[in-house]
Design a protein around this motif. Structure first.
Motif, mmCIF file in Angstrom:
data_model
loop_
_atom_site.group_PDB
_atom_site.id
_atom_site.type_symbol
_atom_site.label_atom_id
_atom_site.label_comp_id
_atom_site.label_asym_id
_atom_site.label_seq_id
_atom_site.Cartn_x
_atom_site.Cartn_y
_atom_site.Cartn_z
ATOM 1 N N LEU A 50 6.612 7.581 0.323
ATOM 2 C CA LEU A 50 5.288 6.996 0.481
ATOM 3 C C LEU A 50 4.720 6.476 -0.833
ATOM 4 C CD1 LEU A 50 2.751 6.353 2.123
ATOM 5 C CD2 LEU A 50 2.044 8.753 1.817
ATOM 6 N N LYS A 51 4.903 7.202 -1.928
ATOM 7 C CA LYS A 51 4.249 6.826 -3.181
ATOM 8 C C LYS A 51 4.763 5.498 -3.737
ATOM 9 C CE LYS A 51 7.190 9.351 -6.468
ATOM 10 N NZ LYS A 51 7.196 10.403 -7.505
ATOM 11 N N GLN A 52 5.914 5.049 -3.258
ATOM 12 C CA GLN A 52 6.443 3.763 -3.703
ATOM 13 C C GLN A 52 5.748 2.592 -3.011
ATOM 14 O OE1 GLN A 52 10.826 3.620 -3.881
ATOM 15 N NE2 GLN A 52 10.827 5.825 -3.491
ATOM 16 N N HIS A 53 5.018 2.875 -1.929
ATOM 17 C CA HIS A 53 4.424 1.802 -1.135
ATOM 18 C C HIS A 53 2.914 1.924 -0.963
ATOM 19 C CE1 HIS A 53 8.477 0.467 0.049
ATOM 20 N NE2 HIS A 53 8.758 1.745 0.151
ATOM 21 N N ALA A 54 2.377 3.127 -1.082
ATOM 22 C CA ALA A 54 0.945 3.315 -0.856
ATOM 23 C C ALA A 54 0.136 2.576 -1.913
ATOM 24 C CB ALA A 54 0.599 4.801 -0.869
ATOM 25 N N GLU A 55 -0.943 1.930 -1.475
ATOM 26 C CA GLU A 55 -1.838 1.218 -2.391
ATOM 27 C C GLU A 55 -3.291 1.627 -2.192
ATOM 28 O OE1 GLU A 55 -1.073 -2.886 -1.607
ATOM 29 O OE2 GLU A 55 0.852 -2.894 -2.682
ATOM 30 N N CYS A 63 10.161 3.387 9.353
ATOM 31 C CA CYS A 63 9.728 1.987 9.484
ATOM 32 C C CYS A 63 8.352 1.759 8.868
ATOM 33 C CB CYS A 63 9.690 1.583 10.956
ATOM 34 S SG CYS A 63 11.274 1.635 11.799
ATOM 35 N N PHE A 64 7.844 2.730 8.099
ATOM 36 C CA PHE A 64 6.458 2.631 7.651
ATOM 37 C C PHE A 64 6.219 1.479 6.679
ATOM 38 C CE2 PHE A 64 8.106 4.878 4.001
ATOM 39 C CZ PHE A 64 7.260 4.514 2.967
ATOM 40 N N GLN A 65 7.267 0.966 6.066
ATOM 41 C CA GLN A 65 7.085 -0.168 5.155
ATOM 42 C C GLN A 65 6.544 -1.398 5.883
ATOM 43 O OE1 GLN A 65 9.851 1.622 5.556
ATOM 44 N NE2 GLN A 65 10.844 2.105 3.616
ATOM 45 N N ASP A 66 6.671 -1.415 7.218
ATOM 46 C CA ASP A 66 6.201 -2.564 8.001
ATOM 47 C C ASP A 66 4.677 -2.590 8.127
ATOM 48 O OD1 ASP A 66 8.866 -3.181 8.370
ATOM 49 O OD2 ASP A 66 8.979 -2.221 10.336
ATOM 50 N N LEU A 67 4.014 -1.484 7.795
ATOM 51 C CA LEU A 67 2.560 -1.410 7.967
ATOM 52 C C LEU A 67 1.845 -2.047 6.783
ATOM 53 C CD1 LEU A 67 2.278 2.240 9.299
ATOM 54 C CD2 LEU A 67 2.177 0.125 10.614
ATOM 55 N N LYS A 68 0.938 -2.939 7.079
ATOM 56 C CA LYS A 68 0.187 -3.633 6.034
ATOM 57 C C LYS A 68 -1.313 -3.393 6.227
ATOM 58 C CE LYS A 68 4.081 -5.438 4.611
ATOM 59 N NZ LYS A 68 4.712 -4.963 3.361
ATOM 60 N N GLU A 69 -2.081 -3.748 5.229
ATOM 61 C CA GLU A 69 -3.555 -3.688 5.294
ATOM 62 C C GLU A 69 -4.052 -2.315 5.762
ATOM 63 O OE1 GLU A 69 -5.047 -6.870 7.614
ATOM 64 O OE2 GLU A 69 -3.942 -8.412 6.540
ATOM 65 N N THR A 70 -3.623 -1.294 5.039
ATOM 66 C CA THR A 70 -4.017 0.074 5.362
ATOM 67 C C THR A 70 -5.224 0.496 4.531
ATOM 68 O OG1 THR A 70 -1.745 0.673 5.910
ATOM 69 C CG2 THR A 70 -3.238 2.472 5.361
ATOM 70 N N ASP A 71 -6.202 1.147 5.167
ATOM 71 C CA ASP A 71 -7.361 1.655 4.440
ATOM 72 C C ASP A 71 -7.130 3.055 3.892
ATOM 73 O OD1 ASP A 71 -9.133 -0.587 4.800
ATOM 74 O OD2 ASP A 71 -9.295 0.003 6.903
ATOM 75 N N VAL A 72 -6.406 3.882 4.647
ATOM 76 C CA VAL A 72 -6.153 5.248 4.196
ATOM 77 C C VAL A 72 -4.910 5.797 4.903
ATOM 78 C CG1 VAL A 72 -7.672 6.266 5.959
ATOM 79 C CG2 VAL A 72 -7.195 7.539 3.854
ATOM 80 N N TRP A 73 -4.153 6.609 4.177
ATOM 81 C CA TRP A 73 -3.015 7.355 4.730
ATOM 82 C C TRP A 73 -3.436 8.803 4.895
ATOM 83 C CZ3 TRP A 73 1.842 5.013 5.526
ATOM 84 C CH2 TRP A 73 2.000 3.743 4.980
ATOM 85 N N ILE A 74 -3.064 9.423 6.021
ATOM 86 C CA ILE A 74 -3.329 10.844 6.229
ATOM 87 C C ILE A 74 -1.985 11.523 6.512
ATOM 88 C CG2 ILE A 74 -4.561 12.588 7.556
ATOM 89 C CD1 ILE A 74 -6.668 10.546 8.222
ATOM 90 N N VAL A 75 -1.563 12.394 5.599
ATOM 91 C CA VAL A 75 -0.242 13.019 5.682
ATOM 92 C C VAL A 75 -0.381 14.405 6.295
ATOM 93 C CG1 VAL A 75 1.830 13.659 4.412
ATOM 94 C CG2 VAL A 75 0.420 11.746 3.605
ATOM 95 N N CYS A 76 0.216 14.587 7.485
ATOM 96 C CA CYS A 76 0.060 15.832 8.247
ATOM 97 C C CYS A 76 1.373 16.601 8.414
ATOM 98 C CB CYS A 76 -0.529 15.530 9.628
ATOM 99 S SG CYS A 76 -2.142 14.727 9.590
#
Length: 293
Positions: free
Chosen positions: A85-90, A59-72
């Protein structure tokens, strides 16, 4: 900051809980069940509970206005997660994986946002879906793989009791940790001993020295300096069982491919000790799978 943390394992829970005290954290988990559990009860560490917003990864496509992603997520799960993720991360993406296989993958990508790699020095063990034991307090080091944002981000995330430190050389940072992991993880798993036993027995230590030499030569590091670092880590964690040892005991997949496998992939010379531990861990994993189907 608005921070999205991907992964509900020990490190993902640790990062989400610690950063959730000061930032708006959204935790993305593999399953709906874990997401609901954390949403209802929070993340539990050392007697305290931190509430964070959580949802399953799909459901991560629902997240907007992100400052940073941390992949663990674990290294072996990263490729599939990254493809989505790379299709949506900005905005900037931080990768907190063991080993170095992900750097080969990520350096081939053409993205406009910074990609940052990290080295996690904390010890953490997940006890259940929302609880972890923080077994060793240390730091998270960040270095730029692409772009130039790691120093600023480390400063923004840094807290006295949960430090983030900037490193100028990603290869040196990850390579130093990889060499230590390539010695400690497979040997403790094969010998079935705690970390400190590798220095307590001359025969174990001799094999450890040879593994260090092979890894250092392959990665272009100075052997003596790397062995001194490994000795320091072993002495500081002498009562611990390595993560690979615990994975094998629990019948989980190990990260041998991204540790010893990376050295095998990049070696330009014979590495018999590394080959031995690599195939030994693969065999032990298959044996454990048969024991605990």
């Amino acid at each position: 900051m608005k921070i999205n943390v991907i992964g509900g394992g020990a490190i993902g829970l640790l990062v989400a809980a610690k950063l959730g005290r000061f930032h708006e954290v959204r935790l993305l988990t593999r399953t709906q069940e874990q997401s609901r559990k954390i949403a209802a009860e929070g993340i539990f560490i050392a007697g305290s509970v931190t509430q964070v917003y959580t949802l399953p990864f799909d459901c991560f496509q629902d997240l907007k206005e992100t400052d940073v992603w941390i992949v663990c997520v674990k290294q072996y799960d990263l490729k599939a997660v990254w493809q989505e993720l790379k299709q949506h991360a900005e905005t900037a993406v931080v990768f907190l994986q063991n080993g170095m296989n992900h750097t080969d993958l990520l350096r081939e990508e053409d993205v406009t946002y910074p990609m940052i790699v990290g080295s996690v020095e904390h010890g953490a063990m997940r006890m259940d879906a929302r609880s972890i034991e923080h077994t060793g307090e240390a730091a998270i080091r960040l270095a730029n793989l692409t772009g130039s944002y790691a120093d600023e981000l480390a400063e923004q995330l840094h807290e006295t009791d949960f430090p983030f430190l900037y490193e100028p050389d990603w290869y040196k940072m990850l390579g130093t940790k990889l060499i230590a992991n390539a010695v400690i993880n497979p040997l403790t798993s094969i010998y079935r001993v705690k970390n400190g036993e590798l220095l307590a027995h001359p025969s174990f230590e001799k094999v450890a020295v040879m593994l260090c030499r092979e890894a250092a030569i392959t990665l272009g590091f100075e052997e003596k300096q790397q062995w001194e670092n490994i000795r320091r880590i072993i002495q500081a964690t002498k009562a611990n069982r390595s993560s690979m040892y615990k994975d094998i005991q629990a019948g989980r997949k190990t990260e041998i491919e991204t540790i010893s496998g990376y050295i095998r992939k990049h070696a330009q010379q014979a590495i018999p000790y590394t080959d031995f531990v690599y195939y030994s861990i693969l065999g032990l994993t298959k044996q454990q799978e048969r024991t605990n189907p």
